[in-house]
Write a protein that holds these residues in place. Structure first.
Motif, PDB file in Angstrom:
ATOM      1  N   GLY A  64      -5.589  31.729   8.143  1.00  0.00           N
ATOM      2  CA  GLY A  64      -5.803  32.837   9.061  1.00  0.00           C
ATOM      3  C   GLY A  64      -5.974  34.132   8.290  1.00  0.00           C
ATOM      4  N   PRO A  65      -5.680  35.274   8.907  1.00  0.00           N
ATOM      5  CA  PRO A  65      -5.835  36.549   8.197  1.00  0.00           C
ATOM      6  C   PRO A  65      -4.965  36.589   6.944  1.00  0.00           C
ATOM      7  CG  PRO A  65      -5.480  36.906  10.546  1.00  0.00           C
ATOM      8  CD  PRO A  65      -5.202  35.457  10.297  1.00  0.00           C
ATOM      9  N   GLU A  66      -5.522  37.101   5.858  1.00  0.00           N
ATOM     10  CA  GLU A  66      -4.761  37.262   4.628  1.00  0.00           C
ATOM     11  C   GLU A  66      -5.192  38.554   3.951  1.00  0.00           C
ATOM     12  OE1 GLU A  66      -6.960  34.948   1.071  1.00  0.00           O
ATOM     13  OE2 GLU A  66      -6.129  33.600   2.605  1.00  0.00           O
ATOM     14  N   LEU A  67      -4.447  38.940   2.941  1.00  0.00           N
ATOM     15  CA  LEU A  67      -4.753  40.142   2.175  1.00  0.00           C
ATOM     16  C   LEU A  67      -5.082  39.755   0.741  1.00  0.00           C
ATOM     17  CD1 LEU A  67      -1.824  42.430   3.401  1.00  0.00           C
ATOM     18  CD2 LEU A  67      -4.210  42.513   4.172  1.00  0.00           C
ATOM     19  N   VAL A  68      -6.133  40.338   0.186  1.00  0.00           N
ATOM     20  CA  VAL A  68      -6.522  40.066  -1.198  1.00  0.00           C
ATOM     21  C   VAL A  68      -6.766  41.394  -1.905  1.00  0.00           C
ATOM     22  CG1 VAL A  68      -7.531  37.823  -0.660  1.00  0.00           C
ATOM     23  CG2 VAL A  68      -8.967  39.859  -0.573  1.00  0.00           C
ATOM     24  N   GLY A  69      -6.540  41.394  -3.195  1.00  0.00           N
ATOM     25  CA  GLY A  69      -6.784  42.613  -3.962  1.00  0.00           C
ATOM     26  C   GLY A  69      -6.047  42.570  -5.276  1.00  0.00           C
ATOM     27  N   ARG A  70      -5.517  43.719  -5.675  1.00  0.00           N
ATOM     28  CA  ARG A  70      -4.789  43.833  -6.928  1.00  0.00           C
ATOM     29  C   ARG A  70      -3.515  44.630  -6.670  1.00  0.00           C
ATOM     30  NH1 ARG A  70      -8.447  42.148 -10.841  1.00  0.00           N
ATOM     31  NH2 ARG A  70      -7.118  42.824 -12.572  1.00  0.00           N
ATOM     32  N   ALA A  71      -2.449  44.232  -7.361  1.00  0.00           N
ATOM     33  CA  ALA A  71      -1.159  44.888  -7.175  1.00  0.00           C
ATOM     34  C   ALA A  71      -0.459  45.004  -8.519  1.00  0.00           C
ATOM     35  CB  ALA A  71      -0.292  44.096  -6.197  1.00  0.00           C
ATOM     36  N   PRO A  72       0.341  46.050  -8.715  1.00  0.00           N
ATOM     37  CA  PRO A  72       1.102  46.176  -9.957  1.00  0.00           C
ATOM     38  C   PRO A  72       2.028  44.979 -10.151  1.00  0.00           C
ATOM     39  CG  PRO A  72       1.146  48.226  -8.717  1.00  0.00           C
ATOM     40  CD  PRO A  72       0.561  47.196  -7.808  1.00  0.00           C
ATOM     41  N   ALA A  73       2.173  44.552 -11.402  1.00  0.00           N
ATOM     42  CA  ALA A  73       3.043  43.431 -11.724  1.00  0.00           C
ATOM     43  C   ALA A  73       3.963  43.818 -12.869  1.00  0.00           C
ATOM     44  CB  ALA A  73       2.214  42.198 -12.108  1.00  0.00           C
ATOM     45  N   GLN A  74       5.186  43.320 -12.810  1.00  0.00           N
ATOM     46  CA  GLN A  74       6.163  43.649 -13.839  1.00  0.00           C
ATOM     47  C   GLN A  74       5.674  43.176 -15.203  1.00  0.00           C
ATOM     48  OE1 GLN A  74      10.042  42.080 -13.029  1.00  0.00           O
ATOM     49  NE2 GLN A  74      11.021  43.137 -14.732  1.00  0.00           N
ATOM     50  N   GLY A  75       5.743  44.050 -16.193  1.00  0.00           N
ATOM     51  CA  GLY A  75       5.329  43.696 -17.540  1.00  0.00           C
ATOM     52  C   GLY A  75       3.848  43.805 -17.796  1.00  0.00           C
ATOM     53  N   GLN A  81       5.911  33.733   4.442  1.00  0.00           N
ATOM     54  CA  GLN A  81       5.012  34.536   3.610  1.00  0.00           C
ATOM     55  C   GLN A  81       4.892  33.896   2.238  1.00  0.00           C
ATOM     56  OE1 GLN A  81       4.546  38.978   3.525  1.00  0.00           O
ATOM     57  NE2 GLN A  81       5.630  38.765   1.595  1.00  0.00           N
ATOM     58  N   ALA A  82       3.669  33.810   1.747  1.00  0.00           N
ATOM     59  CA  ALA A  82       3.395  33.256   0.429  1.00  0.00           C
ATOM     60  C   ALA A  82       2.500  34.241  -0.316  1.00  0.00           C
ATOM     61  CB  ALA A  82       2.714  31.894   0.549  1.00  0.00           C
ATOM     62  N   VAL A  83       2.883  34.600  -1.516  1.00  0.00           N
ATOM     63  CA  VAL A  83       2.116  35.548  -2.326  1.00  0.00           C
ATOM     64  C   VAL A  83       1.684  34.847  -3.607  1.00  0.00           C
ATOM     65  CG1 VAL A  83       2.105  37.777  -3.481  1.00  0.00           C
ATOM     66  CG2 VAL A  83       3.448  37.465  -1.387  1.00  0.00           C
ATOM     67  N   ILE A  84       0.373  34.729  -3.807  1.00  0.00           N
ATOM     68  CA  ILE A  84      -0.180  34.141  -5.022  1.00  0.00           C
ATOM     69  C   ILE A  84      -0.631  35.277  -5.926  1.00  0.00           C
ATOM     70  CG2 ILE A  84      -1.976  32.661  -6.000  1.00  0.00           C
ATOM     71  CD1 ILE A  84      -2.089  31.180  -3.348  1.00  0.00           C
ATOM     72  N   SER A  85      -0.191  35.264  -7.184  1.00  0.00           N
ATOM     73  CA  SER A  85      -0.605  36.295  -8.126  1.00  0.00           C
ATOM     74  C   SER A  85      -1.020  35.652  -9.443  1.00  0.00           C
ATOM     75  CB  SER A  85       0.520  37.314  -8.361  1.00  0.00           C
ATOM     76  OG  SER A  85       1.702  36.677  -8.784  1.00  0.00           O
ATOM     77  N   GLY A  86      -1.830  36.387 -10.205  1.00  0.00           N
ATOM     78  CA  GLY A  86      -2.364  35.845 -11.437  1.00  0.00           C
ATOM     79  C   GLY A  86      -3.729  35.221 -11.213  1.00  0.00           C
ATOM     80  N   THR A 145       0.291  46.252 -17.641  1.00  0.00           N
ATOM     81  CA  THR A 145      -0.137  47.651 -17.586  1.00  0.00           C
ATOM     82  C   THR A 145      -1.167  47.897 -16.503  1.00  0.00           C
ATOM     83  OG1 THR A 145      -1.818  47.194 -19.283  1.00  0.00           O
ATOM     84  CG2 THR A 145       0.341  47.979 -20.041  1.00  0.00           C
ATOM     85  N   GLU A 146      -1.894  46.863 -16.100  1.00  0.00           N
ATOM     86  CA  GLU A 146      -2.920  46.988 -15.078  1.00  0.00           C
ATOM     87  C   GLU A 146      -2.557  46.145 -13.856  1.00  0.00           C
ATOM     88  OE1 GLU A 146      -5.513  48.955 -15.161  1.00  0.00           O
ATOM     89  OE2 GLU A 146      -5.101  49.688 -17.187  1.00  0.00           O
ATOM     90  N   PRO A 147      -2.967  46.574 -12.650  1.00  0.00           N
ATOM     91  CA  PRO A 147      -2.743  45.744 -11.457  1.00  0.00           C
ATOM     92  C   PRO A 147      -3.366  44.361 -11.626  1.00  0.00           C
ATOM     93  CG  PRO A 147      -3.434  47.948 -10.834  1.00  0.00           C
ATOM     94  CD  PRO A 147      -3.611  47.858 -12.327  1.00  0.00           C
ATOM     95  N   GLN A 148      -2.691  43.353 -11.094  1.00  0.00           N
ATOM     96  CA  GLN A 148      -3.109  41.962 -11.230  1.00  0.00           C
ATOM     97  C   GLN A 148      -3.656  41.418  -9.907  1.00  0.00           C
ATOM     98  OE1 GLN A 148      -2.855  40.323 -14.409  1.00  0.00           O
ATOM     99  NE2 GLN A 148      -2.598  42.512 -14.821  1.00  0.00           N
ATOM    100  N   PRO A 149      -4.553  40.395  -9.979  1.00  0.00           N
ATOM    101  CA  PRO A 149      -5.072  39.781  -8.753  1.00  0.00           C
ATOM    102  C   PRO A 149      -3.934  39.225  -7.900  1.00  0.00           C
ATOM    103  CG  PRO A 149      -6.327  39.049 -10.667  1.00  0.00           C
ATOM    104  CD  PRO A 149      -5.132  39.780 -11.193  1.00  0.00           C
ATOM    105  N   VAL A 150      -4.043  39.390  -6.584  1.00  0.00           N
ATOM    106  CA  VAL A 150      -2.975  38.956  -5.694  1.00  0.00           C
ATOM    107  C   VAL A 150      -3.552  38.557  -4.343  1.00  0.00           C
ATOM    108  CG1 VAL A 150      -2.497  41.284  -4.809  1.00  0.00           C
ATOM    109  CG2 VAL A 150      -0.671  39.585  -4.827  1.00  0.00           C
TER     110      VAL A 150
END
Length: 225
Positions: free
Chosen positions: A121-132, A152-157, A134-139
């Motif tokens: 269904g509806p989801e959010l995609v983009g980039r978000a700051p990640a610990q460690g 809620q499930a959050v996929i990052s990297g 320097t640049e926002p990461q895909p999320v």
């Protein structure tokens, strides 16, 4: 309104099937599943409020807040999946408002998200700051409203951009079983998790309590704070 039209409309209303507010929801055809669903058998680790699929390709960690286990992290090839289940109102889901909260929080932190239609269904995609980093990461933010629960499930990297790793993590979400329980809970309160039964210590002084490895082979479950 003509008399003929009134009679036709009255006849249609009398013959139309009654809609009951307490009619059961349509049966789910895919996961994540509710504990009451007729869900397919699979190897899962029982964490109390969640039954999570296991696979030797990934590692499982438990997120701990104080003395409470509040979520699960799945690590796969440099990507991670964060999963948390919370209570939700009986009739209304919370994903709409939680998407708005996520956009606000990520934007304030220097990232950016946009909404799209995804497999759940509806989801959010983009980039978000990640610990460690320097640049926002895909999320990717995925959300599923269930009967009195929200997952809620959050996929990052790298897996947030798709590919084989993304497919594996999506399948993890599809295979999750949520065990809401019958006790009253306010909306958004975290559904309690616990250690797997095979890792429950015999007493409070049992050695090795901090290291959670319920399998001799396959995924490892560790505790992070």
């Amino acid at each position: 309104m003509s008399e003929v039209f009134r009679r036709r409309r009255r006849a249609e209303e009398e013959t139309a099937p009654a809609v009951r507010e307490d009619s059961p929801a349509p049966a789910r055809t895919t996961g994540p599943w509710d504990a009451a669903d007729d869900y397919p058998e699979a190897e899962r680790v029982d964490l109390g409020g969640l039954r999570l699929p296991v696979d030797p390709r990934f590692e499982i960690q438990l997120r701990v807040d104080g003395d409470q286990i509040t979520g699960v992290i799945v690590l796969l090839e440099g990507s991670l999946l964060q999963v948390q289940a919370v209570a939700a109102p009986k009739r209304n889901g919370v994903w709409d408002e939680m998407r708005a909260d996520a956009v606000r929080d990520v934007t304030a932190a220097g990232g950016a998200l946009e909404e799209r239609d995804g497999p759940f269904g509806p989801e959010l995609v983009g980039r978000a700051p990640a610990q460690g980093q320097t640049e926002p990461q895909p999320v990717r933010f995925l959300g599923v409203d269930g009967p009195r629960w929200f997952l809620q499930a959050v996929i990052s990297g790298p897996a947030a951009a798709g590919g084989e790793a993304g497919d594996v993590l999506e399948d993890v979400v599809r295979g999750i079983v949520v065990v809401r329980g019958d006790e009253p809970m306010p909306p958004r309160e975290v559904i309690p998790l616990r250690l797997p039964a095979e890792r429950q210590p015999a007493d409070e002084q049992a050695p090795g309590r901090e290291e959670l490895r319920p399998f001799e082979r396959g995924p490892e479950i560790n505790e992070i704070r």
